[in-house]
Design an enzyme around this catalytic site. Structure first.
Site, PDB file in Angstrom:
ATOM      1  N   THR A   9      69.402  -4.441  37.099  1.00 43.83           N
ATOM      2  CA  THR A   9      68.947  -3.341  36.245  1.00 43.83           C
ATOM      3  C   THR A   9      69.423  -3.489  34.803  1.00 43.83           C
ATOM      4  O   THR A   9      68.750  -3.038  33.871  1.00 43.83           O
ATOM      5  CB  THR A   9      69.433  -1.993  36.795  1.00 43.83           C
ATOM      6  OG1 THR A   9      70.863  -2.038  36.971  1.00 43.83           O
ATOM      7  CG2 THR A   9      68.780  -1.694  38.135  1.00 43.83           C
ATOM      8  N   ARG A  10      70.570  -4.136  34.589  1.00 42.31           N
ATOM      9  CA  ARG A  10      71.102  -4.266  33.232  1.00 42.31           C
ATOM     10  C   ARG A  10      70.291  -5.240  32.373  1.00 42.31           C
ATOM     11  O   ARG A  10      70.465  -5.279  31.155  1.00 42.31           O
ATOM     12  CB  ARG A  10      72.568  -4.715  33.286  1.00 42.31           C
ATOM     13  CG  ARG A  10      73.526  -3.571  33.600  1.00 42.31           C
ATOM     14  CD  ARG A  10      74.959  -4.029  33.554  1.00 42.31           C
ATOM     15  NE  ARG A  10      75.354  -4.754  34.749  1.00 42.31           N
ATOM     16  CZ  ARG A  10      76.505  -5.409  34.879  1.00 42.31           C
ATOM     17  NH1 ARG A  10      77.357  -5.453  33.866  1.00 42.31           N
ATOM     18  NH2 ARG A  10      76.792  -6.031  36.002  1.00 42.31           N
ATOM     19  N   MET A  11      69.395  -5.999  32.991  1.00 42.18           N
ATOM     20  CA  MET A  11      68.522  -6.869  32.205  1.00 42.18           C
ATOM     21  C   MET A  11      67.445  -6.069  31.478  1.00 42.18           C
ATOM     22  O   MET A  11      66.816  -6.561  30.541  1.00 42.18           O
ATOM     23  CB  MET A  11      67.851  -7.910  33.111  1.00 42.18           C
ATOM     24  CG  MET A  11      68.808  -8.851  33.820  1.00 42.18           C
ATOM     25  SD  MET A  11      69.819  -9.849  32.721  1.00 42.18           S
ATOM     26  CE  MET A  11      68.600 -10.990  32.077  1.00 42.18           C
TER      27      MET A  11
END
Length: 361
Positions: free
Chosen positions: A14-16
């Site tokens: 998700t942090r991408m």
């Protein structure tokens, strides 16, 4: 000695901040997970189990198309994200036979470690086998390992367990040696240990790290191999992706410099790992060579050239040019300010002049 591998690539990442599955983010012309698979080359695994989850269909199609034949990749899907222990257990289902082959080694690694070197994995397995370990961890040491699981050792130096950051005591948080999530296991011990895992932790997940503690408590030998942090850190966001790209480009440029290629400024020269370059080639600043591009001996490329999937013959000169899926014949002079569209070619010994667009066909 039999070696197989499990690559854990099911996470959402998700942090991408991206609709693209994390394993498929590109680094130096190759999807991140493909760098991990290529790191297994020296081990020549009998089978590589790729555990997919988020974006499973996209990841599977990409890897099927790009994976080298020697990797023998098989795909298994983790439908629910229940932790690394669950993912490893799913990965084990890709292997034939049973869990009672004590001569077999299972290497488990993450799909987001694109800087891992084949020599490091080779050393990990060699150390594991030579010492008769039940498990061997790849670890690193850093001044501030915040966010990583700490390696807790006994007084005699043997590994006792790995404790995750969120479950660690203050004393354990002071430990500088951290677990990279890369292991070699004896197959006959890994299978039963995975089946005995519980979710008794703050995340309510099956931790693969708990296998280490389980085997240690049973009296089995747990070993370690240390590797540099810059090689083992994972990629979790775009900043880390950029750092990994820079490191891999430095390695790639150094390899070509040591093989007879001149770069006026390596920091401004960008070469994909899939590119092939001859000797006595000079690359000027602003050169980008991408995809399956090949450059013949004695060429001069740049400044400000971007070639993707192009073939350039020996002794050619290409200046201020953009080309895709095009050919440049030996001795040709292309540019400045030329465009080589897909399917076009410049014949041998031709000089295009400025502001040139090559004909297609």
């Amino acid at each position: 000695m039999s070696v197989s591998a499990i690559v854990l690539a099911a996470g959402e990442g998700t942090r991408m901040r991206s609709s693209r599955p994390k394993p498929l983010h590109m680094i130096c012309g190759r999807a991140m997970v493909m760098h991990v698979i290529h790191a297994l080359e020296k081990l020549a695994p009998e089978r590589t189990a790729l555990v997919v989850g988020h974006g499973a269909e996209q990841v599977t199609k990409k890897v099927q198309a790009m994976a080298p034949a020697w990797a023998n990749v098989a795909f298994v899907e983790q439908l629910e994200q229940n932790g690394t222990g669950d993912a490893a257990a799913i990965g084990m289902t890709a292997f034939d036979g049973d869990d009672y082959d004590d001569d077999a080694t299972i290497v488990v690694l993450n799909g987001d470690a694109p800087l891992l070197r084949p020599d490091t994995l080779d050393e990990l397995v060699a150390t594991h086998v030579a010492n008769g370990n039940a498990a061997t961890l790849l670890t690193s040491v850093m001044a501030d390992p915040t966010g990583y699981g700490r390696v807790v050792r006994k007084k005699d130096g043997q590994v006792l367990r790995v404790v995750e950051q969120r479950d660690a005591t203050p004393d354990e948080l002071d430990i500088k040696e951290w677990n990279t999530g890369i292991y070699a296991f004896r197959r006959d011990l890994l299978g039963p240990a995975l089946r005995s895992l519980t979710t008794d932790n703050t995340q309510g997940e099956y931790y693969l790290t708990d296998v280490v503690a389980s085997l240690a408590v049973m009296g089995h030998r747990i070993g370690c191999v240390q590797a540099p942090t810059e090689e083992t850190q994972g990629v979790n966001d775009r900043w880390q992706l950029a750092l990994a790209e820079r490191e891999l480009r430095n390695r790639t440029n150094r390899r070509w410099l040591l093989n007879g290629v001149t770069m006026l400024d390596p920091r401004q020269t960008f070469i994909d790992v899939t590119v092939t370059i001859g000797r006595d080639v000079t690359l000027y600043p602003g050169t980008m060579l991408q995809g399956s591009t090949t450059i013949g001996d004695g060429c001069e490329i740049g400044p400000d050239v971007r070639l993707t999937d192009c073939a350039v013959g020996s002794d050619a000169t290409v200046t201020h040019t953009v080309g895709t899926d095009a050919e440049v014949g030996p001795g040709a002079v292309v540019g400045p300010y030329a465009h080589l569209p897909s399917g076009s070619s410049v014949t041998s010994e031709t000089s295009t002049g400025a502001f040139y667009t090559a004909p297609v066909g």
